[in-house]
Design a protein around this motif. Structure first.
Motif, short mmCIF file in Angstrom:
data_model
loop_
_atom_site.label_atom_id
_atom_site.label_comp_id
_atom_site.label_asym_id
_atom_site.label_seq_id
_atom_site.Cartn_x
_atom_site.Cartn_y
_atom_site.Cartn_z
N PRO A 253 0.83 -1.21 0.00
CA PRO A 253 0.00 0.00 0.00
C PRO A 253 0.86 1.25 0.00
O PRO A 253 1.94 1.29 0.60
CB PRO A 253 -0.80 -0.13 1.30
N LEU A 254 0.39 2.27 -0.66
CA LEU A 254 1.09 3.55 -0.70
C LEU A 254 0.39 4.51 0.26
O LEU A 254 -0.77 4.86 0.07
CB LEU A 254 1.06 4.10 -2.12
N LEU A 255 1.07 4.90 1.32
CA LEU A 255 0.52 5.81 2.31
C LEU A 255 0.89 7.24 1.94
O LEU A 255 2.06 7.58 1.78
CB LEU A 255 1.07 5.48 3.70
N LEU A 256 -0.12 8.10 1.79
CA LEU A 256 0.09 9.50 1.43
C LEU A 256 -0.43 10.37 2.57
O LEU A 256 -1.61 10.32 2.91
CB LEU A 256 -0.65 9.83 0.13
N GLN A 257 0.47 11.19 3.11
CA GLN A 257 0.13 12.06 4.23
C GLN A 257 0.34 13.51 3.82
O GLN A 257 1.47 13.97 3.68
CB GLN A 257 0.99 11.73 5.46
N ASN A 258 -0.78 14.20 3.55
CA ASN A 258 -0.74 15.62 3.21
C ASN A 258 0.28 15.89 2.10
O ASN A 258 1.27 16.62 2.28
CB ASN A 258 -0.44 16.46 4.45
N VAL A 259 0.00 15.29 0.94
CA VAL A 259 0.92 15.31 -0.20
C VAL A 259 0.35 16.17 -1.32
O VAL A 259 -0.86 16.24 -1.51
CB VAL A 259 1.15 13.87 -0.68
#
Length: 608
Positions: free
Chosen positions: A26-32
């Motif tokens: 999974p690709l986790l994106l945090q405020n990107v």
């Protein structure tokens, strides 16, 4: 360490046309932020906000899941997760590989994430997508977009469109806590959608732009169409199906000047029947998994016993198959079986043309006992199915008797004579038996075989009645559909002008479904008998429909297997088999099973 981790993700995002190196992770994106053309695939987890900047295009591959972690930092009761699109978004899945926008929680709720926010975008396109669990789903201003062939459900609102140009076509929009489609001052075209089970199907907040709403099927919404509190103009809408043909009933499902004198009025020009082809254009298919060949017609419905399915055949045998379609045991019964067996888990009971009831061990097929009743002039197919009622096995016989047997021994407990051949199983409902006979009389008995009341319906009764709220629904051979209360009084009667043979009515959520020998499948209102929809088939129907997961499955005498939407009767899938299908389909080990007159039982993979 966290900054290095984030930087690696950003590097992946900023590579034009690239997905992450290992799509299994999974690709986790945090405020990107995304500033260049990017492809998403696999599983994307959004924690906070992701923004697609102007000049960038985000393309999402078929089968991608975009899951939003739940967080509520502003404590407004709604999740904060947002995909912001100022560039371009292209999310085009396939029927077999939907793109899914959803909550990451195991028990998702409407409002777990906020929205896909689209402002001053070059454009957005959604096709074959599932959008669920959000507050506002698609919230768009000053942009263009198309949403088609998608499933929008379990949100607070299905969309909020303001000062934008959008087309919604061929979608299933259902089960929003608020509005299905909500727009303001926008050029919106809404056609060929299924819009159901929302509080408001379509909500017009206010509008100074031209719009079109046509060829949609509405059902189950509190209000199919609702004008907002500031909507002062009259609205004209045509060629939609509003779930009924009754003008008064339709008017009660529209929120306009008749409810609030301060707003405009909706002028309707309804379609006379449901819109065929509305909803997602899904090439829903019956994928064949296996088939098992018997020596005769397979007309009776199979019965599941633990991990086995028991298949009766006209060759006089009962076949016990495992989920792979392999025979675990077979038993010779001596003559044709064309009625559905019964089972209590330990034993299975079958009814043959020798006027015999035979009990077998369910696990091995070993014979335990036989019961035979006298012959009669009515001895001819079809036989009624067996019914277990507590500690009794009920046998509807050709000779007009209903026999009650002790399941353990086959000992006769009592019998009741109707004087006419019995072709259908009795119905057990609230300690009462409802027994239809071929002379047209419906008998109500207690569990000791004592007559409580009878009602002559004027034509042979060849199928089991359906239990509905406050009573029963019975079909007659001449094509009458009759509503009866629990005291045997007629509630309503609907004439179809086409015969009804062995296809029994089945009830669900206030509607009754059945097939006719006039080659049609019907849905009627259980309270009034009003026809909700009719779907023409290729041949007569003798099989009883199966209802599951909002779909109706049934076969006809021309060999066609159908899957229809229960809500509107729309055709979802069709499969042609070599010979007539008179067996009621069933679900077994996640497979759809149906018997055929080519001597086979078929197993299909269906997405339930």
């Amino acid at each position: 360490m966290k900054s290095l981790f984030t930087a690696l993700f950003l590097l992946t995002l900023f590579l034009p046309g690239c997905a992450r190196p290992n799509p299994a992770e999974p690709l986790l994106l945090q405020n990107v932020t995304i500033s260049e053309d990017t492809l998403w695939s696999g599983r994307i987890v959004i924690d906070g906000k992701v923004e697609v900047l102007r000049g960038a295009t985000l393309t999402i591959a078929p089968g991608t899941e975009i899951a939003f972690n739940y967080m509520d930092q502003d404590r407004d009761g709604l999740g904060d997760g947002t995909l912001i699109v100022k560039g371009e978004l292209i999310a085009i899945g396939t029927p077999d590989n939907l793109i899914r926008f959803r909550s990451a929680r195991n028990n998702p709720q409407p409002g777990d994430w906020l929205e896909i926010a689209v402002d001053f975008s070059k454009g957005v396109r959604f096709r074959y997508c599932e959008l669920r669990d959000s507050a506002y789903t698609l919230h768009a201003h000053f942009t263009r977009g198309i949403v088609e062939d998608s499933h929008i459900h379990n949100n607070i609102d299905g969309c909020r469109i303001g000062q934008a140009t959008f087309t919604f076509r061929h979608n299933l929009i259902e089960q929003q806590r608020g509005k299905g489609i909500n727009f303001r001052n926008s050029r919106v075209t809404i056609h060929d959608n299924l819009i159901r089970d929302n509080v408001a199907g379509v909500f017009l907040f206010e509008n100074d732009q031209p719009f079109s709403i046509y060829r949609n099927n509405f059902s189950g919404n509190r209000y199919h169409l609702r004008l907002g509190d500031f909507y002062l103009n009259d609205v004209e809408v045509q060629d939609n199906w509003w779930g009924t043909g009754d003008p008064q009933a339709i008017a009660g499902l529209i929120y306009d000047q008749r409810v609030d004198p301060e707003i405009g009025r909706v002028k309707l020009h309804p379609a006379v029947t449901e819109i065929v082809g509305a909803g997602p254009r899904l090439p829903f298919t019956f994928k064949q998994l296996w088939t098992y060949q018997t020596g005769g017609f397979v007309d009776a419905a199979p019965v599941r016993v633990d991990s086995l399915v028991l298949v009766p055949s006209w060759d006089g045998r009962l076949y016990a198959l495992n989920p792979a379609g392999q025979a675990v045991w077979t038993a010779a019964l001596g003559d044709v079986v064309d009625s559905t067996p019964a089972s209590d888990g330990e034993r299975v009971y079958s009814h043959t043309w020798q006027r015999e009831v035979i009990a077998l061990e369910a696990g091995s097929g070993k014979e335990l006992w036989r019961f035979q009743y006298p012959e009669s002039p009515a001895d001819d197919h079809r036989q009624g199915g067996l019914l277990l009622a507590g500690d009794q096995l009920l046998v509807p016989a050709w000779n007009g008797h209903l026999y009650a047997l002790e399941p353990q021994t086959g000992r006769l407990l009592w019998s009741y004579s109707t004087g006419a051949a019995l072709r259908a199983a009795p119905l057990l409902e609230e300690e009462r038996l409802y027994l239809p006979d071929s002379a047209g009389v419906l008998h109500c008995l207690d569990l000791k075989g004592q007559l409580l009341w009878s009602l002559d319906l004027g034509a042979p009764l060849l199928s089991t009645p359906a239990a509905v709220a406050g009573g029963l629904v019975q079909l007659t051979k001449k094509g009458s559909v009759v509503g009866i209360d629990l005291q045997g009084k007629l509630r309503w009667r609907t004439e179809l002008d086409e015969p009804c043979f062995y296809s029994a009515p089945v009830s669900a959520e206030g509607s009754v479904y059945f097939g006719t020998a006039g080659a049609a499948i019907y849905s009627i209102d259980a309270d009034s008998g009003a026809i909700l929809w009719r779907h023409a088939t290729k041949g007569a129907l003798y099989a009883t429909p199966l209802l599951t997961a909002g779909r109706l499955f049934v076969g006809d005498n021309a060999g066609h297997l159908f899957a229809l939407s229960m809500a509107g009767g729309e055709l979802l899938a069709e499969r042609k088999l070599p010979q007539p299908l008179q067996s009621t389909p069933m679900i077994f080990a996640g497979q759809l099973l149906v018997g055929s007159r080519d001597h086979s039982i078929y197993a299909f993979q269906v997405d339930f």
